[in-house]
Design a protein around this motif. Structure first.
Motif, PDB file in Angstrom:
ATOM      1  N   ALA B 445       8.053   8.523   9.886  1.00 52.08           N
ATOM      2  CA  ALA B 445       7.520   7.154   9.914  1.00 52.08           C
ATOM      3  C   ALA B 445       6.030   7.136  10.257  1.00 52.08           C
ATOM      4  N   VAL B 448       4.087   8.311   7.125  1.00 54.24           N
ATOM      5  CA  VAL B 448       4.101   7.332   6.025  1.00 54.24           C
ATOM      6  C   VAL B 448       3.276   6.096   6.396  1.00 54.24           C
ATOM      7  N   GLU B 449       3.431   5.625   7.620  1.00 54.98           N
ATOM      8  CA  GLU B 449       2.668   4.437   8.038  1.00 54.98           C
ATOM      9  C   GLU B 449       1.166   4.711   7.996  1.00 54.98           C
ATOM     10  N   HIS B 452      -0.075   5.279   4.335  1.00 59.76           N
ATOM     11  CA  HIS B 452       0.062   4.026   3.589  1.00 59.76           C
ATOM     12  C   HIS B 452      -1.026   3.026   3.988  1.00 59.76           C
ATOM     13  N   GLY B 467       4.995  -5.384  10.160  1.00 63.45           N
ATOM     14  CA  GLY B 467       3.956  -4.807   9.312  1.00 63.45           C
ATOM     15  C   GLY B 467       2.778  -5.747   9.154  1.00 63.45           C
ATOM     16  N   LEU B 567      -3.698  -5.312   2.070  1.00 60.69           N
ATOM     17  CA  LEU B 567      -2.600  -4.388   2.355  1.00 60.69           C
ATOM     18  C   LEU B 567      -1.268  -5.123   2.307  1.00 60.69           C
ATOM     19  N   ASP B 568      -0.349  -4.605   1.540  1.00 58.78           N
ATOM     20  CA  ASP B 568       1.029  -5.109   1.507  1.00 58.78           C
ATOM     21  C   ASP B 568       1.104  -6.605   1.225  1.00 58.78           C
TER      22      ASP B 568
END
Lengths: 308, 594
Positions: B445, B448-449, B452, B467, B567-568
């Protein structure tokens, strides 16, 4: 022993937690629509929106994404920087992530469409009030003149003045079309947008007071309702330090003073309402907004008003 | 449990590999990261210092003349010189002389990247030395894979370097206590001087080391252990810090060669009386005291991977249980409270003496966290730096996490072995596979965090708060420093007309110009300081800067951003395009005309 077995295998909680966080990350990072997904809201918004409806986005941080997808026609500056929601008969709410707009809490849902991660609803305002005249929309040279009183001076209309913006920590943009007064660029009357105490946009008439006397914006031929209602404020940066002098907005109709609103630093975007008394319902009145302050330093005063 | 002797060369090789790997990762990901506001100031300062270094090489007598020194070193003298000197030397020698970097901006950043790599390596070395290789490796990985630290590690700033230098000084202090001798105290003093010349976070080092030494005294008083040698070692390290640190600071910072005390006072007052900048927290922009006391813990929980924090908490609790039990029970006995704490003794505290640790390792790690976070208990401590101002605590969080992981890995192996002598599980328990699987599950995690989040790490939040979208809804700061201009250069290069103008908002001029020097931004595009008359306007979202977007709306005649970066699904940087410009040559991604 049962407890001992749990204790022995308790370490498994850690990798489970690690993988759960990984799953949580994947979920959280894919939960909101991508920027280009917002194109999908155009069709439902166009289907639900009727003339005069407001478009609102929840949560508010997604507002720029809707503006990008829908453009100025569906989300004009007038609505994006509205004084409040009271005049709108209905609103189209674009909702993502299960969020809803607080400002539409009292509205009634009359239609809805779901499109992917978007929920688009039309909500009617049960307490909408009809606006007889919007002074911000009406700030045009054909109907308005601007002057100062001490010394007497006039502020001519310039449709193509030099646009001026304060940049970081500076004043709001002074648009190309504005009334320009002598004494410096701050002394003008034009429609701009200021941030309120929550940094929300508020479209209003910039009216920086002079050192002495009043700066008067006079509207001719105004159809009136029962009250003159509006808001006043300053860029929050200016008033949050609470060091400036109060600013007084005096409203006169056909020469009669109908009310005063005094804006003190820290008030934020503050509402006022003044009954029109005998002038109520007049079809062609002369309305003056006079702004003054005992100390004009850093008085980035701005107001909006309508008659309803 | 006696551990088999380990070759220090293996640890050094692993540390070197970690450092190199991390620097390579930073170099590989720097190309799409725009320049932060503060980097712009330091580029300028570094260039002035580089000119002085050249003068020093060619004409030393002229270089040390007061006028020459002040002309160069008065630039950005509110911050010490060591790291900016490295930026200067790297830019001058590694880029201009040797041409090692494709982009000049990277050459300024390179020293901070190297120091960050060394920081990761040092976490490994310390963790391995104190609690074994598994602890060290996991600690290093969890430290490197903190999204905000990973971002800061790219920058030509001081925040990541001071983490390394701070930790290095603490490590030297620790080695002084553990190993004795004269080398480590000397290095402790030297590194303290370098820390002082890196950033003012170093002022906490004497507090932490002094508190640690005092705590050791207290423990010896309670347990009646012989404390003569540890006391001598601690005093040697602290004495070296006091005697060597300040001279090193003065010797390596030319600006304070003259008017030393007055200038040091000015430097100290600048930070002790620092302006309060705006920072959004839970939907409110704080700009003047009182600042929210929950800011540091909430932002840590919201930005450091949760698994890292949970492991760190377990490591801390385990250390407290192991280390505090005996002194507390001893204290209770001396105070005549032995009977009344019998229940506590049986349930919580271990009455037996803990394993010998003359350096009181976990106590030092704990103080490295507690002293830093304590600063944010004051409502007068500014919060504008986001998480970077307490990053010096992060290596110690990682070390506790690594320690906890190693203990869990041991338990896993034991549990598997006990599952049956001849079963597959028992066989697994004797090999490295369980540890590797556990490590993968723990590190996945954070890795990846972190990857990302790039290049929007200041917008990145953990799943604990939902998030980036969850944080935006909660009203946590979305970005600062104007660095996300680097994420919209492709759009600007494609859409801005020849010699067109762009309002650069929060991006500092030297940061904007570095994008041009790098070749990432077209040379003919002109940055401007106002939206009035601009063809395009950038807007880096911060709540208190929303007025910049409103200025653009009125000046450019539209509320519609032409381009969004973020982001996201959360917008971080917007580009507005003046309505008077002809339509874009290509349609926007949604197929609508711009």
């Amino acid at each position: 022993m049962r407890w001992g077995r749990w204790a022995r295998w308790g370490f498994t909680l850690i990798p489970v937690l690690g993988l759960a966080e990984l799953g949580g990350h994947v979920y959280a990072s894919h939960r909101a629509p991508r920027f280009d997904d917002w194109a999908a809201v155009r069709a439902p918004v166009e289907a639900l929106k009727q003339p005069g409806d407001l478009v609102v986005v929840a949560p508010p941080w997604a507002d720029p994404l809707a503006r990008r997808a829908l453009g100025d026609a569906l989300m004009p500056l007038r609505d994006a920087a509205r004084p409040d929601e009271s005049r709108y008969p209905a609103a189209v709410e674009i909702s993502i992530l299960g969020q809803h707009a607080d400002e539409l809490a009292g509205f009634r849902e009359v239609a809805r469409q779901e499109r992917g991660k978007f929920l688009v609803r039309r909500l009617e305002n049960p307490a909408a009030t009809r606006v007889a005249f919007d002074f911000v929309e009406g700030l045009r040279p054909a109907r308005v003149d601007v002057r100062g009183t001490e010394p007497p001076l006039t502020c001519p209309w310039n449709p193509s003045a030099r646009v001026v913006a304060g940049g970081l920590g500076g004043h709001p943009t002074f648009p190309a079309a504005r009334f320009e007064c002598p004494g410096g660029v701050f002394f003008n009357v034009g429609v701009t947008v200021i941030p309120d105490q929550h940094f929300r946009p508020r479209r209003c008439i910039w009216s920086h007071p002079f050192a002495r006397g009043e700066i008067i914006t006079r509207f001719h031929g105004v159809p009136l309702g029962q009250v003159i209602r509006g808001h006043s404020g300053m860029s929050w940066f200016v008033e949050r330090e609470r060091k400036g002098a109060p600013v007084t907005l005096t409203v006169r109709v056909n020469g009669d003073e109908i009310g005063r609103a005094t804006h003190r630093d820290g008030d934020g975007w503050a509402a006022f309402e003044m009954p029109l008394g005998a002038h109520a319902g007049a079809t062609e009145a002369q309305v003056e907004f006079a702004v003054s302050a005992r100390d004009y330093q850093h008085r980035h005063f701005c107001f909006e008003a309508d008659s309803r | 449990m006696t551990q088999p002797p380990r070759s220090p060369w293996v640890d050094r090789a692993i540390a070197a590999a970690l450092a190199l790997g991390f620097v390579a990762l930073l170099l590989g990901t720097a190309g799409d990261l725009g320049y932060a506001r503060d980097e712009g100031f330091y580029f300028n300062a570094a260039d002035r210092y580089a000119a002085w270094f050249q003068l020093l090489a060619s004409d030393p007598r002229a270089a040390v003349a007061p006028r020459a020194v002040d002309a160069a070193w008065s630039v950005n003298h509110e911050h010490p010189a060591f790291i900016k000197s490295l930026f200067a030397l790297s830019s001058h020698y590694l880029h201009k002389k040797l041409g090692l970097f494709a982009m000049p901006g990277t050459s300024y950043r390179f020293p901070a990247m190297v120091l960050s790599g060394l920081g990761v390596a040092l976490v490994y070395l310390w963790g391995a030395a104190a609690r074994g290789r598994v602890a060290g490796l996991v600690a290093a990985a969890l430290f490197a894979m903190m999204p905000r630290y990973f971002y800061q590690a790219h920058l030509a700033c001081f925040d990541a370097p001071v983490v390394t230098v701070w930790m290095l000084c603490a490590y030297c202090y620790w080695r002084s206590l553990r190993d004795g001798g004269t080398l480590w105290p000397l290095l402790c003093g030297l590194t303290f001087g370098i820390a002082l010349n890196t950033k003012h976070n170093s002022w906490f080092l004497p507090i932490v080391c002094g508190a640690h030494a005092a705590a050791l005294e207290l423990r010896a008083l309670i347990t009646r252990e012989d404390h003569e040698e540890p006391r001598r070692r601690a005093l040697a390290a602290l004495g070296a810090m006091a005697l060597i640190g300040p001279p090193v600071l003065i010797a390596t910072w030319p600006w304070i060669w003259r008017d030393t005390f007055a200038r040091l006072r000015e430097y100290a007052l600048f930070h002790l009386q620092h302006d309060y900048y705006n920072m959004e927290f839970l939907g409110v922009t704080y700009w003047t005291p009182p600042m929210p006391r929950t800011y540091a813990p909430v932002m840590t929980a919201a930005t450091v991977p949760t698994i890292t924090l949970v492991l760190a908490a377990l490591g801390l609790l385990s250390a407290a249980r192991t280390r505090l039990g005996f002194p507390l029970v001893s204290l209770a006995a001396r105070l005549g409270l032995g009977d009344s704490i019998a229940w506590v003794r049986s349930r919580i505290a271990r009455p037996r003496r803990p394993p010998a640790d003359p350096a009181a390792t976990e106590l030092l790690w704990f103080l490295g966290i507690a002293a830093i976070y304590a600063a944010w208990l004051s409502p007068k401590t500014p919060i504008f730096g986001g998480t970077k101002h307490w990053m010096t605590a992060y290596p110690f969080l990682a070390l506790f996490a690594g320690t906890a992981f190693a203990a869990i890995a041991r338990r896993a192996a034991i549990a598997l072995r006990r599952a049956g002598r001849d079963t597959v599980r028992a066989h697994l328990g004797r090999g490295p596979l369980p540890v590797l699987l556990l490590a993968a599950a723990v590190i996945a995690a954070p890795v990846v965090e972190t990857l990302h989040a790039h290049p929007f790490a200041l917008s990145a939040y953990t799943p604990l708060v939902g998030g980036a979208p969850g944080a935006a809804t909660l009203g946590l700061n979305r970005t600062f420093w104007g660095y996300t201009t680097g994420s919209v250069v492709d759009y600007l290069n494609a859409e801005v007309p020849q010699r067109g103008t762009v309002y650069i908002h929060d991006t500092l001029w030297p940061s904007w110009e570095m994008l041009i020097r790098d070749g990432r931004l077209r040379r003919d595009i002109r940055g401007v300081g106002t939206v009035a008359g601009a063809d395009f306007a950038l807007y880096h979202h911060e709540q208190h800067m929303l007025d910049q977007a409103y200025q653009a709306w009125v000046a450019l005649g539209t509320t519609r951003p032409a381009h969004v970066g973020g982001l996201d699904g959360v917008p971080v940087v917007l580009v507005y395009r003046a309505t008077r410009l002809p339509p874009a040559a290509r349609p926007t991604p949604d197929g609508q005309p711009p």
